[in-house]
Scaffold this motif. Structure first.
Motif, mmCIF file in Angstrom:
data_model
loop_
_atom_site.group_PDB
_atom_site.id
_atom_site.type_symbol
_atom_site.label_atom_id
_atom_site.label_comp_id
_atom_site.label_asym_id
_atom_site.label_seq_id
_atom_site.Cartn_x
_atom_site.Cartn_y
_atom_site.Cartn_z
ATOM 1 N N VAL A 51 2.751 -7.371 -1.536
ATOM 2 C CA VAL A 51 3.426 -6.254 -0.882
ATOM 3 C C VAL A 51 4.923 -6.491 -0.877
ATOM 4 O O VAL A 51 5.387 -7.616 -1.082
ATOM 5 N N SER A 64 6.588 -2.465 3.404
ATOM 6 C CA SER A 64 7.155 -1.286 2.764
ATOM 7 C C SER A 64 6.118 -0.599 1.880
ATOM 8 O O SER A 64 5.862 0.587 2.022
ATOM 9 N N GLN A 65 5.523 -1.373 0.961
ATOM 10 C CA GLN A 65 4.507 -0.807 0.073
ATOM 11 C C GLN A 65 3.685 -1.912 -0.572
ATOM 12 O O GLN A 65 4.105 -3.059 -0.630
ATOM 13 N N THR A 66 2.501 -1.536 -1.041
ATOM 14 C CA THR A 66 1.665 -2.470 -1.797
ATOM 15 C C THR A 66 2.099 -2.408 -3.251
ATOM 16 O O THR A 66 2.188 -1.332 -3.835
#
Length: 153
Positions: A51, A64-66
């Motif tokens: 991530v 924040s994001q994968t």
């Protein structure tokens, strides 16, 4: 190791019982982290996922994001206190152990078991046991992070 925090969306009934959850992660550089534990409440992430996270003004790392799926799945099981297992989290772990599924109980306060399904697990057998346990009133379960294979069963 670093702690990456995930914001949680609470339902009207107050579940999950926290606004965020921190997961241990291995720093990989450039704001990237490999998750090192199974989440209790986070949806859409599992151990071994890579991530991205950004530090806030206090230095807390926030998801924040994968970036990469690590090949693991997460199922959460809550043993029913009014069922045959009498709310026993250890009995849940024992039921899934023959299927090569590992997990961890959150404890007596919140009787929830986070199951970690590795890439070599028989997903159909695990899902069948989840459904059987729900039908026979052993537990409730929820899909924290599952694959299309799981959803297609």
């Amino acid at each position: 190791m670093a702690k990456v925090r995930f914001r949680l969306d609470r339902s009207e009934d107050g579940w999950p019982p926290a606004d965020s959850e921190g997961l241990w992660a291995e720093p990989l550089g450039n704001g990237r982290y490999r998750l090192d534990n199974t989440p209790w409440f986070v949806r859409g992430s599992s151990a071994d996922d890579v991530v991205s996270a950004v530090a806030d003004e206090d230095g807390v790392l926030w998801f924040s994001q994968t970036l990469e799926f690590g090949g693991r799945q997460t199922i959460r099981v809550i043993p029913r206190s009014d069922g045959p297992l009498s709310g026993d989290s250890r009995a849940v772990l024992d039921a899934f152990s023959p299927l090569n599924v590992t997990g961890e109980s959150l404890g007596e306060q919140l009787k929830i078991v986070a199951l970690d399904l590795g890439p070599d697990v028989d997903v159909a057998a695990v899902k069948q046991l989840c459904i059987q346990g729900k039908t026979e009133r052993w537990w409730h379960y929820e899909e924290g992070n599952v694959t299309p294979e799981w959803l297609g069963l």
